[in-house]
Design an enzyme around this catalytic site. Structure first.
Site, PDB file in Angstrom:
ATOM      1  N   ASP A   1       0.872  -1.187   0.000  1.00  0.00           N
ATOM      2  CA  ASP A   1       0.000   0.000   0.000  1.00  0.00           C
ATOM      3  C   ASP A   1       0.902   1.229   0.000  1.00  0.00           C
ATOM      4  OD1 ASP A   1      -1.891  -1.980   0.465  1.00  0.00           O
ATOM      5  OD2 ASP A   1      -2.887  -0.909   2.097  1.00  0.00           O
TER       6      ASP A   1
ATOM      7  N   LYS B   1      -7.238   3.199  -2.714  1.00  0.00           N
ATOM      8  CA  LYS B   1      -7.568   3.087  -1.291  1.00  0.00           C
ATOM      9  C   LYS B   1      -7.900   4.474  -0.745  1.00  0.00           C
ATOM     10  CE  LYS B   1      -5.208   1.762   3.035  1.00  0.00           C
ATOM     11  NZ  LYS B   1      -3.981   1.158   3.573  1.00  0.00           N
TER      12      LYS B   1
ATOM     13  N   LYS C   1     -10.183  -0.196  -1.754  1.00  0.00           N
ATOM     14  CA  LYS C   1      -9.996  -0.502  -0.338  1.00  0.00           C
ATOM     15  C   LYS C   1     -10.462   0.682   0.496  1.00  0.00           C
ATOM     16  CE  LYS C   1      -6.519  -1.692   3.167  1.00  0.00           C
ATOM     17  NZ  LYS C   1      -5.129  -2.120   3.406  1.00  0.00           N
TER      18      LYS C   1
END
Length: 224
Positions: free
Chosen positions: A92, A154, A182
Site C-alpha cells: 500500500d 484506497k 480498499k
C-alpha cells in the site's frame, strides 16, 4: 454475508508507532483464527510476521511512503523492493498529496509508476487520502491509477483528519470500474464495513477486524 466471507475482505491492521513484537504476534494469531485476508503492518515487522504466519493463508501487507506520501519516489521504490525481499505479499503506497494540490499530475503519475515498477507482480494499492482531496481530485487520481493498472485504489491512511466515507468509496468505484477499492479509516463495526462493501469496496482496512466480523462495536480501536 457470513463472518467467514466478511473476514476475507479485511486487512487486519496495526500501524501505530507503539506496537510491540507481542502486538504483531497477537495480530497474526487473530488473523489466522478469524480468517482475515492479510495483516497490514510496518515493514520492520515483516520478518516476524512471515515466521509467525508460515503455513497459513494469511498474506502480509505493508505501507510505503507512510503516512504522508511526501517521500522521494526513489525512496518509495526502494522501500517497496526491500519489503518484497522481506516477504511481503501486498504493497500500500501513499500518493503524493502535495503534488496533487500543486496540480503536478504528471509527477503524481510518475511517483505511482516508480512504485508499481518496483512491485513487479506484487499487488499495489494506492492510498489517495480522500479527506484532503476534492471530488475532482479523487476522480483524476483514480483515473491515473486505472490507466497505470494498479490493483487497488484506497481511501485513507487513517492518520489524517478523516477516513473512509461511503460517498468517496462509491465515487472511486464508479471511476475505476474493475479495479479494487480498499476502504480504510474509521471502520469499526459490521454495519459500517457492510456499507462500504455495498458502495463498492472490495477490501477493508481496519484495526477493529474482530469487532467487524463478530458484530461487536469496538470504540477503543484506532482510526486505522
Amino acid at each position: 454475508m457470513d463472518s467467514k466471507q466478511l473476514a476475507q475482505y479485511i486487512d487486519h491492521t496495526a500501524l501505530t508507532a507503539e506496537k510491540t513484537e507481542q502486538d504483531i504476534l497477537k495480530l497474526c494469531d487473530e488473523a489466522i483464527q478469524y480468517g482475515f485476508y492479510s495483516v497490514c503492518i510496518n515493514s520492520g515487522y515483516i520478518p516476524l510476521a512471515k515466521e509467525k504466519l508460515a503455513g497459513s493463508n494469511v498474506k502480509i501487507c505493508t505501507v510505503v511512503g507512510f503516512p504522508l506520501g511526501a517521500n522521494l519516489s526513489s525512496v518509495k521504490a526502494f522501500e517497496t523492493q526491500e519489503a518484497i525481499k522481506a516477504g511481503v505479499g501486498e504493497i500500500d503506497m501513499v500518493i503524493n498529496v502535495g503534488l496533487i494540490k500543486s496540480n503536478k499530475w504528471d509527477a503524481v503519475k510518475d511517483d505511482i509508476q516508480a512504485v508499481l515498477t518496483a512491485c513487479h507482480d506484487v499487488p499495489l494499492k494506492v492510498i489517495l487520502e480522500t479527506c484532503l482531496l476534492t471530488k475532482e481530485e479523487i476522480v483524476k487520481a483514480c483515473e491515473i491509477c486505472k490507466a497505470l493498472g494498479v490493483a487497488f485504489v484506497k481511501t485513507s491512511t487513517g492518520f489524517n483528519k478523516g477516513g473512509a466515507t461511503v460517498e468517496d468509496v462509491a465515487l472511486m468505484k464508479k471511476t475505476v470500474g474493475n479495479i479494487g477499492v480498499k476502504a480504510s479509516g474509521g471502520i469499526r463495526d459490521t454495519q459500517t464495513a457492510l456499507a462500504m462493501i455495498e458502495a463498492g469496496a472490495t477490501r477493508i482496512g481496519a484495526s477493529a477486524g474482530i469487532a467487524i466480523v463478530t458484530g461487536v462495536s469496538d470504540n477503543t480501536s484506532s482510526n486505522y
